[in-house]
Scaffold this motif. Structure first.
Motif: not given
Length: 220
Positions: A150-155, A167-177, A184-189, A211-216
């Motif tokens: 359950n560590v968001s930053d690992i994903y 590998h954009s499609d696989e990256a999207i899956v990881a960011f969504k997870k 509010n994981n800024l790096n994922a957004h 969302r990036v601008l809001e979090l920043q």
């Protein structure tokens, strides 16, 4: 097939003990912390073996892949302090762009101490910096998630590496997870902004950009 033999010469072992003699005396007299001392000594010995000139990048990749897929051959309950020191130093080396040296340190941490998700996480990042194969990196991230799911930053870190390796499609899956765990994981957004931008998903790109601008703004 090449094998790695853990051979420490008498002269080298003697040098380690000479260097640690003064510390040993202090520990025995004042603190009696035998386990701590043993863990540090094991760390020195293991690091020397892995850093040995015979441990080529190819052999290092084999050890990383095997360890991330199956776990370390031994799972000692000692060496916790030395292992943490190796992990901390490994992250410092990653920050300096020294992926190969960082990978040796993270691998050493798994050899001498209890399994730690940070060591697998570090191995994944260091392997990417060292330009090792993606298959091995994926295995290390998977092992890190197995140990600490359950560590968001690992994903989000996994997604970033997948995105950097196109590998954009696989990256999207990881960011969504990552966002399922922490919305509010800024790096994922940021990652989803890049990934959706690459594949032309304009509406999703704009959403995550906002969302990036809001979090920043919130984090200032």
């Amino acid at each position: 097939k090449k094998e790695i033999f853990l051979v420490v010469s008498y002269r080298r072992l003697k040098a380690y003990f000479v260097n640690l003699l003064e510390w040993l005396v202090v520990k025995l007299i004042f603190q009696r912390d035998f386990i701590f001392l043993l863990s540090i000594l094991l760390g020195f010995l293991a690091t020397d073996v892995i850093a040995n000139e015979g441990f080529t990048p190819e052999l290092l990749q084999q050890e990383i892949k095997k360890t991330c897929e199956n776990g370390p051959a031994r799972k000692p309950n000692y060496g916790r302090v030395a292992s943490k020191q190796m992990i901390d130093t490994g992250w410092q080396m990653v920050g300096k762009g020294e992926g190969l040296e960082a990978a040796k340190l993270f691998l050493t941490a798994l050899f001498i101490g209890p399994e730690n998700h940070n060591a697998y996480w570090g191995l994944a990042i260091a392997s990417h910096v060292a330009k090792f194969p993606l298959e091995m990196i994926n295995a290390c991230f998977e092992r890190a998630r197995l140990r600490f799911p359950n560590v968001s930053d690992i994903y989000s870190d996994h997604g970033r590496i997948l995105e950097e390796r196109n590998h954009s499609d696989e990256a999207i899956v990881a960011f969504k997870k990552a966002l399922e765990i922490d919305g509010n994981n800024l790096n994922a957004h940021i990652g989803l902004t890049r990934s959706y931008g690459k594949i032309g998903e304009a509406e999703k790109f704009e959403f995550h950009k906002r969302r990036v601008l809001e979090l920043q703004k919130r984090n200032k």
